[in-house]
Design an enzyme around this catalytic site. Structure first.
Site, PDB file in Angstrom:
ATOM      1  N   ASN A  12       0.881  -1.173   0.000  1.00 46.73           N
ATOM      2  CA  ASN A  12       0.000   0.000   0.000  1.00 46.73           C
ATOM      3  C   ASN A  12       0.916   1.219   0.000  1.00 46.73           C
ATOM      4  OD1 ASN A  12      -1.778   2.065   0.491  1.00 46.73           O
ATOM      5  ND2 ASN A  12      -2.222   1.470   2.613  1.00 46.73           N
ATOM      6  N   LYS A  14       0.146   4.242  -0.265  1.00 50.86           N
ATOM      7  CA  LYS A  14      -0.480   5.456   0.292  1.00 50.86           C
ATOM      8  C   LYS A  14      -0.247   6.622  -0.661  1.00 50.86           C
ATOM      9  CE  LYS A  14      -0.108   3.356   4.738  1.00 50.86           C
ATOM     10  NZ  LYS A  14      -0.159   3.486   6.176  1.00 50.86           N
ATOM     11  N   HIS A  98      -9.646   1.310   4.381  1.00 57.28           N
ATOM     12  CA  HIS A  98      -8.384   1.464   5.132  1.00 57.28           C
ATOM     13  C   HIS A  98      -8.617   2.393   6.320  1.00 57.28           C
ATOM     14  CE1 HIS A  98      -4.325   2.682   6.147  1.00 57.28           C
ATOM     15  NE2 HIS A  98      -3.926   1.564   5.573  1.00 57.28           N
ATOM     16  N   GLU A 100      -7.012   4.771   7.481  1.00 59.72           N
ATOM     17  CA  GLU A 100      -6.801   6.201   7.224  1.00 59.72           C
ATOM     18  C   GLU A 100      -8.027   6.820   6.570  1.00 59.72           C
ATOM     19  OE1 GLU A 100      -3.000   5.684   5.298  1.00 59.72           O
ATOM     20  OE2 GLU A 100      -2.204   5.063   7.235  1.00 59.72           O
ATOM     21  N   GLU A 170      -5.744  -4.779  10.277  1.00 58.54           N
ATOM     22  CA  GLU A 170      -4.700  -3.803  10.554  1.00 58.54           C
ATOM     23  C   GLU A 170      -5.004  -3.055  11.848  1.00 58.54           C
ATOM     24  OE1 GLU A 170      -2.567  -2.631   6.664  1.00 58.54           O
ATOM     25  OE2 GLU A 170      -4.348  -1.389   6.825  1.00 58.54           O
ATOM     26  N   GLY A 176       2.317   2.212  10.681  1.00 57.68           N
ATOM     27  CA  GLY A 176       3.289   3.288  10.542  1.00 57.68           C
ATOM     28  C   GLY A 176       3.991   3.653  11.837  1.00 57.68           C
ATOM     29  N   SER A 215       3.101  -2.241  10.213  1.00 55.18           N
ATOM     30  CA  SER A 215       4.549  -2.357  10.423  1.00 55.18           C
ATOM     31  C   SER A 215       5.102  -3.740  10.068  1.00 55.18           C
ATOM     32  CB  SER A 215       4.934  -1.966  11.856  1.00 55.18           C
ATOM     33  OG  SER A 215       4.557  -0.624  12.105  1.00 55.18           O
TER      34      SER A 215
HETATM   35  P1  PGA Z   1       2.675   0.200   7.563  1.00 52.89           P
HETATM   36  O1  PGA Z   1       1.246   0.474   6.875  1.00 52.89           O
HETATM   37  O2  PGA Z   1       3.180  -1.098   7.004  1.00 52.89           O
HETATM   38  O3  PGA Z   1       3.522   1.366   7.149  1.00 52.89           O
HETATM   39  O4  PGA Z   1       2.443   0.135   9.031  1.00 52.89           O
HETATM   40  C1  PGA Z   1       0.322  -0.561   6.684  1.00 52.89           C
HETATM   41  C2  PGA Z   1      -0.949  -0.023   6.074  1.00 52.89           C
HETATM   42  O5  PGA Z   1      -1.397   1.062   6.431  1.00 52.89           O
HETATM   43  O6  PGA Z   1      -1.567  -0.697   5.209  1.00 52.89           O
END
Ligand code: PGA
Length: 254
Positions: A12, A14, A98, A100, A170, A176, A215
């Protein structure tokens, strides 16, 4: 790999990368994962990158996905992108719900449900994301939160539709932050999710892939992938570089 489901590793990106940066990484990733035959691989990118990325990956084993989609086929919906337009740009899959988007853009279980149905109707493979906030985990409501997201997001789907869906678990506190859920913590929720899917879709639940996200890195992917109900990963930061994402795709089998 703890089970018979075909692993699915998705990056992803982003809101990162220009077209030239995306193409550069695709050119490096392609040969690096070319020999991987036993897993599905995808890169989920911003709308502007999709067409050039898909063109550059046409002759590869890497699918291209979007990070959101609207539920109408066409019409006066300024700023939105329809499922058919994603297909036309070369997408095979799309991330829906997601955290976010839930946190910053008003995504709800109801909109996740509409988007999931529309994506399936168009022939896109939905990756439906669920997960609890830190406060919810600390309050002991993780399963309740995830259960509600699944029930709402997947409401009204047939088992045949469900078979095409990937769930991405997630935990928001792990995204992140460098704080991964421990393999045991992740497995506990994955097993719960599988149980909920079984209630909704019966035996089809055994076919449905559940990715872990939050992560995921080259140094923790092997142990996560050893868990019986972890069937793949949705990877943010570590999917921005070809080398680290290739290592994740090549997690230790067996
Ligand atoms: P990350 O993000 O691996 O940077 O923690 C995962 C995601 O948001 O899909």
């Amino acid at each position: 790999m703890g089970n018979a489901r075909r692993p699915f590793l998705a990056g992803n990106w982003k809101m990162f990368k220009t077209i030239s940066e995306a193409l550069q990484m695709a050119a490096k990733l392609k040969p690096a994962v070319m020999t991987v035959k036993d897993a599905d691989i995808a890169l989920c990118a911003t709308f502007t990158l999709l067409k050039p990325l898909a063109d550059s990956l046409k002759d590869s084993n890497i699918m291209v996905g979007a990070q959101d989609v609207y539920w109408e086929e066409k019409g006066a919906f300024t700023g939105e992108v329809a499922p058919g337009q994603l297909l036309d740009a070369g997408c095979a899959c799309v991330v829906i719900g997601h955290s976010e988007r839930r946190q910053f853009f008003g995504e709800t279980d109801e909109t996740v449900n509409k988007k999931t149905k529309a994506a399936l109707k168009a022939g896109l493979l939905p990756i439906v994301a669920v997960g609890e906030l830190l406060a919810q985990r600390e309050a002991g409501t993780t399963m309740q939160v995830v259960g509600t997201q699944l029930a709402g997001g997947l409401a009204g789907l047939s088992a045949a539709d469900a078979a095409k869906i990937t769930i991405a678990y997630e935990p928001v506190w792990a995204i992140g932050t460098g704080k991964t859920a421990s393999p045991a913590q992740a497995q506990e929720v994955h097993a719960f999710i599988r149980g909920e899917l079984r209630k909704m879709f019966g035996g089809t639940a055994e076919q449905m892939r559940i990715q872990y996200g939050g992560s995921v890195k080259p140094d923790n992917v092997d142990e996560l992938m050893r868990q019986p109900d972890i069937d793949g990963a949705l990877v943010g930061g570590a999917a921005l570089e070809a080398e680290s994402f290739a290592r994740i795709v090549k997690f230790a089998r067996g």
